[in-house]
Design a protein around this motif. Structure first.
Motif, PDB file in Angstrom:
ATOM      1  N   THR A 149       1.017  -1.133  -0.017  1.00 47.14           N
ATOM      2  CA  THR A 149      -0.097   0.056   0.072  1.00 47.14           C
ATOM      3  C   THR A 149       0.818   1.271   0.132  1.00 47.14           C
ATOM      4  O   THR A 149       1.916   1.276   0.689  1.00 47.14           O
ATOM      5  N   THR A 150       0.591   2.301  -0.758  1.00 44.69           N
ATOM      6  CA  THR A 150       1.460   3.553  -0.772  1.00 44.69           C
ATOM      7  C   THR A 150       0.351   4.576  -0.323  1.00 44.69           C
ATOM      8  O   THR A 150      -0.707   4.590  -0.642  1.00 44.69           O
ATOM      9  N   VAL A 151       0.923   5.452   0.767  1.00 43.23           N
ATOM     10  CA  VAL A 151       0.254   6.195   1.312  1.00 43.23           C
ATOM     11  C   VAL A 151       1.135   7.700   1.105  1.00 43.23           C
ATOM     12  O   VAL A 151       2.218   7.700   1.049  1.00 43.23           O
ATOM     13  N   VAL A 152       0.423   8.774   0.255  1.00 38.90           N
ATOM     14  CA  VAL A 152       0.862   9.958  -0.007  1.00 38.90           C
ATOM     15  C   VAL A 152       0.495  11.050   0.895  1.00 38.90           C
ATOM     16  O   VAL A 152      -0.709  11.254   0.954  1.00 38.90           O
ATOM     17  N   ILE A 153       1.338  11.796   1.272  1.00 38.06           N
ATOM     18  CA  ILE A 153       0.965  12.892   2.183  1.00 38.06           C
ATOM     19  C   ILE A 153       1.684  14.087   1.453  1.00 38.06           C
ATOM     20  O   ILE A 153       3.017  14.309   1.427  1.00 38.06           O
ATOM     21  N   ALA A 154       0.926  14.912   1.044  1.00 41.01           N
ATOM     22  CA  ALA A 154       1.424  16.215   0.358  1.00 41.01           C
ATOM     23  C   ALA A 154       2.047  17.205   1.554  1.00 41.01           C
ATOM     24  O   ALA A 154       1.765  16.938   2.688  1.00 41.01           O
ATOM     25  N   LYS A 155       2.884  18.096   0.977  1.00 47.11           N
ATOM     26  CA  LYS A 155       3.820  18.955   1.666  1.00 47.11           C
ATOM     27  C   LYS A 155       2.625  19.953   2.791  1.00 47.11           C
ATOM     28  O   LYS A 155       2.882  20.289   3.663  1.00 47.11           O
ATOM     29  N   THR A 156       1.384  19.844   2.202  1.00 43.73           N
ATOM     30  CA  THR A 156       0.355  20.565   3.135  1.00 43.73           C
ATOM     31  C   THR A 156      -0.125  19.661   4.150  1.00 43.73           C
ATOM     32  O   THR A 156      -1.013  20.159   5.231  1.00 43.73           O
ATOM     33  N   GLY A 157       0.357  18.631   4.450  1.00 43.65           N
ATOM     34  CA  GLY A 157      -0.359  17.507   5.360  1.00 43.65           C
ATOM     35  C   GLY A 157      -1.429  16.815   4.960  1.00 43.65           C
ATOM     36  O   GLY A 157      -2.015  16.099   5.572  1.00 43.65           O
TER      37      GLY A 157
END
Length: 160
Positions: A149-157
């Motif tokens: 599973t890939t979880v992506v967290i933008a630099k905005t959170g």
């Protein structure tokens, strides 16, 4: 950085969590989100800190919050995880624009992290931080129930 857009991009644009080996899609969405594109957030990520296998602290989002974070929850030796790693390497060449962290969960997390570190079989050595998660704390924290599973967290959170 070279990006490719996959046909199922609409799943992320609609705010649905995408699991499995569709990593190229996730990276495109993360970079689009960090570039200011409009995406519907799945949730806002609470800060998370862990020690990687070298003993260094890793944090999500990064302390400086200047990078998108990609958390890859992997099972070393699993064919699907091997494909996800290959896709990541095909999309993110140097990893300077994103923070990439592998998380290996379960009873064999330490051994799995060692396999990633040295590379084995069709998987070349992992060059980014690796977090061993024997108690499933990280996978529980991010709602992971299948591997990879890939979880992506933008630099905005924003977590997708």
């Amino acid at each position: 950085m070279t990006l490719r857009v996959l046909p199922s991009f609409s799943a992320l644009a609609a705010g649905r969590r995408v699991r499995g080996w569709g990593l190229g899609l996730m990276v495109v969405a993360a970079l689009a989100a960090s570039a200011g594109a409009q995406t519907k957030p799945v949730s806002s990520a609470e800060p998370w800190t862990a020690k990687d296998t070298s003993g260094a602290a890793v944090s999500v989002p990064p302390a400086a919050a200047t990078q998108t974070t990609i958390l890859m929850f992997l099972r070393p030796g699993q064919p699907q995880s091997t494909r996800a790693i290959a896709e990541l390497r095909g999309v993110v060449k140097d990893g300077k624009e994103v923070q990439i962290i592998a998380v290996v969960s379960g009873d064999d997390a330490v051994q799995g992290a060692a396999i990633l570190t040295r590379g084995e079989g069709k998987t070349a050595a992992w060059t980014w931080p690796i977090v061993a998660d024997p108690e499933y704390a990280a996978s529980g924290r991010f709602g992971v129930h299948v591997w990879p599973t890939t979880v992506v967290i933008a630099k905005t959170g924003t977590q997708t």
